[in-house]
Write an enzyme that holds these catalytic residues in place. Structure first.
Site, mmCIF file in Angstrom:
data_model
loop_
_atom_site.group_PDB
_atom_site.id
_atom_site.type_symbol
_atom_site.label_atom_id
_atom_site.label_comp_id
_atom_site.label_asym_id
_atom_site.label_seq_id
_atom_site.Cartn_x
_atom_site.Cartn_y
_atom_site.Cartn_z
ATOM 1 N N GLY A 92 0.824 -1.199 0.000
ATOM 2 C CA GLY A 92 0.000 0.000 0.000
ATOM 3 C C GLY A 92 0.856 1.246 0.000
ATOM 4 N N GLY A 139 0.672 5.554 1.139
ATOM 5 C CA GLY A 139 -0.063 6.621 1.805
ATOM 6 C C GLY A 139 0.750 7.895 1.861
ATOM 7 N N GLY A 168 4.288 7.370 3.358
ATOM 8 C CA GLY A 168 5.256 6.500 2.706
ATOM 9 C C GLY A 168 4.613 5.279 2.085
ATOM 10 N N THR A 169 5.459 4.374 1.570
ATOM 11 C CA THR A 169 5.004 3.157 0.900
ATOM 12 C C THR A 169 5.321 1.943 1.760
ATOM 13 O OG1 THR A 169 5.460 4.202 -1.238
ATOM 14 C CG2 THR A 169 5.158 1.803 -1.224
ATOM 15 N N ASP A 199 -4.545 11.021 11.604
ATOM 16 C CA ASP A 199 -4.966 10.526 10.282
ATOM 17 C C ASP A 199 -5.795 9.255 10.419
ATOM 18 O OD1 ASP A 199 -5.227 10.556 7.558
ATOM 19 O OD2 ASP A 199 -3.253 9.726 7.124
#
Length: 768
Positions: A489, A491, A494-495, A607
């Site tokens: 995933g 976001g 970061g990855t 978040d």
């Protein structure tokens, strides 16, 4: 007007502050003209007119003369301090509710104020500016006749810094001097040079530094004080008992404070105290009551001694920051040691084996031992005072519990073949001994678990105890992910990639982006996150910090994220049952309540959204990405629309309104997620920055609840199979979360409200 010893000169209208003569303790005739908190248990001093120049308690006076000048005179008539106003008639002096002592003209103009000359403390609304600084006291909790060695001030590059200004050396230690302003999360381009603590408990600086009190909110008396240990902290006053509580601090790892353990002293991390000071072998504590005086050598060295007379004591992962005599790159350990041996001035050297870096030291200041430092320090000693027996007394300097002696090394140990053979024999013997010990341990485990049939739950508990948060190398994580081949995933922070560690454990590895923290601050933050452990939070197993690479290693959660099940339009996609949805809502609330109310340090997620709620094989909720707000500088000074952190649609209105951020932003986001769990659709997509459409939707939901009719907003894919009471309370809670900030519930209250309707008997009891 005159005031003799022990008398109060002025009291603020609200009685919070008093000013007058203050004694640092019983048995002394030294007095200071000071301002203090009237109702604190220790009458905490916040300002002093005459630090370093006490007056006699018999006959000294403070007076406000006809010229409008405040004068402090000693018993012999000597003027010790004055405000130097000399305005003339029609002036007045007052102590304000803010704690500010002011001299005013008849027009109301402020001619002089104590806020312009802070000592070691800042009060709310009192600015720290380019021409002022906070200076520590040499005593921790009383006015002292001597100023301390630590200062908080604005440097020439507009950055707020901490400086150790000792009798022999001067050095900056915060923010990290190893990194530039940008790497430390600061800006050099705002030249206003001002830092202020506000009434809500937020300390903001023009360079971007920001500290938020863990109990932020109005109605609490607070202060910022630089202590004699070199750290500056925010304190909040408990009105009930008059005691102070630390609610924020500048330096997170105390061993980074310069001068803390004095010359030749070594700072080590220690639990639960946080740190401790020690002396290397061959050195003794100078003052048994004051570590800042450091350690003194119990030997003497002169330049006429042959180099064969010296040896070195190894301090694993140790360093004495600064005072480098020489520095060399890409040289061997033997060459580095030889340089120090041949230099009369060299007292120690630090060697980083991987890079071949060699730093020789002519003074031993700012010594520290910390497990992630990629080098070792070697202290030079005459051989006759460094026997093995004496070295063993300083075993606290070693980081490994398997090694109970400080290692002695000498040039001969590396240069002579016979000594090499001796060491080989030693290591072979140690290896055999270790193998035998390992055999006994493995045998014991076998009988413990196989013969006595300990339950699997207990076995898992033992495994958890033996696992530990650790630091990974970048090479390890490159190999674990197959060069970052399988992406799970992506976001804003970061990855995430799937990885398999050397012990076959499957993990999720996140490559962070936009991390501007220095090594010191990053390490401190991830270590804090790594200590957080809750069934509804994704566990962090470790991290990597090498050069520009910043990665986090998490437990792998099998069933991906909540959004995949709520919003997917794919055929044959698993539809979450109502019981699963309620369990996810409750688990998410429990995880957030733990972060907000039970963590050692207050954690706001910033978040919360379905993408950050992961689901286990049994569809238990686990919150991901908590704690990353600090790593990505989400608590920066500017909380306007262009600097908002989080995801549009889940963000509380205070982000856009540039209001201070607290835990209630997570409560708002949870409310949006709760509605999405009930409806199975993206409620957040209807939210605009103006929130017109969404607030209309919320009003319709309120009207529907008021009517008490059937809920027509529950996910149609459930075909009416849901618990009406649970759905109703979830919607009611969601709506309450979307109110203005002061009316939103806390996460622990939400947990209590949901648990009333939890129809599963196998849940453990949670109390808040």
């Amino acid at each position: 007007m005159q005031v003799d010893r022990g008398k109060i000169f002025l009291v603020s209208p609200d009685t919070i502050f008093s000013c007058g003569f203050y004694s640092p303790g019983e048995g002394t005739n030294a007095y200071y003209f000071s301002i203090w908190f009237t109702h604190s248990s220790d009458s905490t001093v916040v300002w002093t007119a005459n630090p370093g120049s006490p007056v006699n308690g018999h006959g000294s006076k403070i007076s406000f003369n006809r010229e409008g000048n405040l004068l402090l005179t000693d018993v012999n008539g000597t003027t010790v301090w004055e405000s130097k106003t000399n305005w003339g008639k029609d002036t007045s002096v007052a102590l304000l509710n803010s704690g500010n002592l002011v001299v005013r003209a008849s027009t109301g103009q402020v001619l002089w104020q104590s806020f312009d000359s802070p000592t070691d403390t800042l009060l709310p609304s009192q600015p720290l500016r380019r021409d002022t600084k906070l200076i520590s006291r040499s005593s921790f909790d009383k006015v002292d006749s001597q100023s301390g060695c630590h200062q908080l001030y604005f440097d020439n590059d507009n950055v707020l810094r901490l400086l150790y200004n000792g009798p022999d050396i001067t050095s900056i230690y915060w923010p990290s001097p190893d990194y530039n302003a940008i790497q430390n999360g600061r800006t050099r381009f705002n030249s206003s040079k001002i830092a202020v603590l506000d009434d809500e408990g937020i300390f903001s600086s023009s360079d971007g530094f920001r500290m938020i009190a863990s109990d932020s909110g109005f109605g609490i008396k607070r202060r910022i004080t630089i202590n004699n240990d070199g750290n500056f902290r925010m304190y909040s006053l408990n009105a009930a008992n008059g005691n102070w509580t630390v609610t924020g601090e500048g330096v997170l790892q105390m061993c980074y404070v310069h001068g803390l353990c004095g010359e030749n002293g070594i700072c080590e991390y220690s639990h639960p105290q946080g740190f401790k000071c020690t002396c290397p072998s061959g050195y003794e504590m100078t003052d048994t009551e004051n570590w800042s005086k450091g350690c003194s050598p119990a030997f003497s060295m002169n330049c006429g001694q042959p180099r064969e007379d010296f040896t070195f004591i190894k301090i694993p992962h140790g360093d004495f920051y600064g005072s480098d005599l020489t520095s060399n790159k890409s040289i061997s350990f033997e060459e580095c040691m030889s340089i120090c041996l041949h230099s009369c001035l060299c007292l120690s050297f630090t060697y980083k084996a991987g890079e071949g870096l060699c730093y020789t030291k002519d003074r031993l200041y700012n010594g520290q031992v910390y497990p992630y430092f990629p080098g070792d320090s070697y202290v030079k000693l005459p051989k006759e005072i460094a026997p093995i027996s004496s070295a063993s007394k300083h075993s606290s300097l070693t980081c490994s519990p398997k090694n109970n002696k400080v290692m002695l090394v000498s040039e001969d140990a590396y240069m002579k073949k016979t000594d090499k053979i001796k060491w080989i024999y030693f290591y072979v013997f140690a290896a055999i001994l270790g193998a035998v010990e390992l055999l006994f341990i493995m045998t014991g485990w076998y009988f413990l678990f196989k013969m006595h049939s300990i339950p699997k739950s207990m076995e898992e508990g033992y495994k958890m105890i033996t696992s530990q948060f650790r630091r990974f190398t970048y090479h390890e994580l490159v190999e674990a992910t197959g060069k970052f081949k399988e992406e799970l995933g992506k976001g804003g922070s970061g990855t995430v990639y799937r990885g398999i560690l050397g012990d076959k454990k499957i993990v999720a590895i996140k490559k962070l982006k936009d991390v501007r923290q220095g090594e010191e601050e990053f390490w401190a933050e991830v270590t804090l996150i790594g200590r957080i452990n809750h069934i509804n939070l994704v566990r962090m197993w470790g991290f990597c910090s090498e050069g520009k690479h910043r990665l986090l290693v998490y437990e792998y959660v099998e069933n991906e994220s909540l959004d995949k099940y709520l919003f997917s339009n794919r055929r044959n996609e698993t539809v979450l049952s109502w019981s699963q949805r309620f369990k996810i809502a409750l688990g998410t609330a429990r995880g957030l309540a733990y972060l907000h109310h039970e963590c050692l340090e207050w954690v706001v997620h910033c978040d919360v959204k379905p993408e950050n709620i992961l689901l286990t094989r049994d569809f238990e909720a686990k919150i991901a990405d908590f704690g990353l707000s600090k790593l990505s500088k989400r608590d920066s000074v500017s909380f306007n629309v262009t600097h908002m952190r989080g995801t549009m649609g889940y963000m509380a209105p205070e982000w856009a309104l540039n209001l201070p951020i607290n835990a209630k932003v997570d409560v708002y986001s949870y409310g949006v997620v709760l509605l999405e769990i009930v409806t199975g659709s993206r409620v957040s997509s209807e939210i605009t920055i103006e929130e017109i459409d969404f607030m209309q939707f919320v009003q319709e939901v309120k009207q529907m609840l008021a009517r008490g009719g059937e809920l027509d907003m529950v996910d149609a894919r459930l075909k009416g199979h849901f618990n009406h009471e649970q759905a109703t309370v979830m919607v009611k809670i969601a709506v309450s979360c979307l109110e203005e900030r002061s009316k939103r519930p806390t996460m622990d209250q939400i947990v209590k409200d949901l648990m009333v309707y939890d129809d599963e008997d196998n849940h453990p009891a949670y109390f808040f």
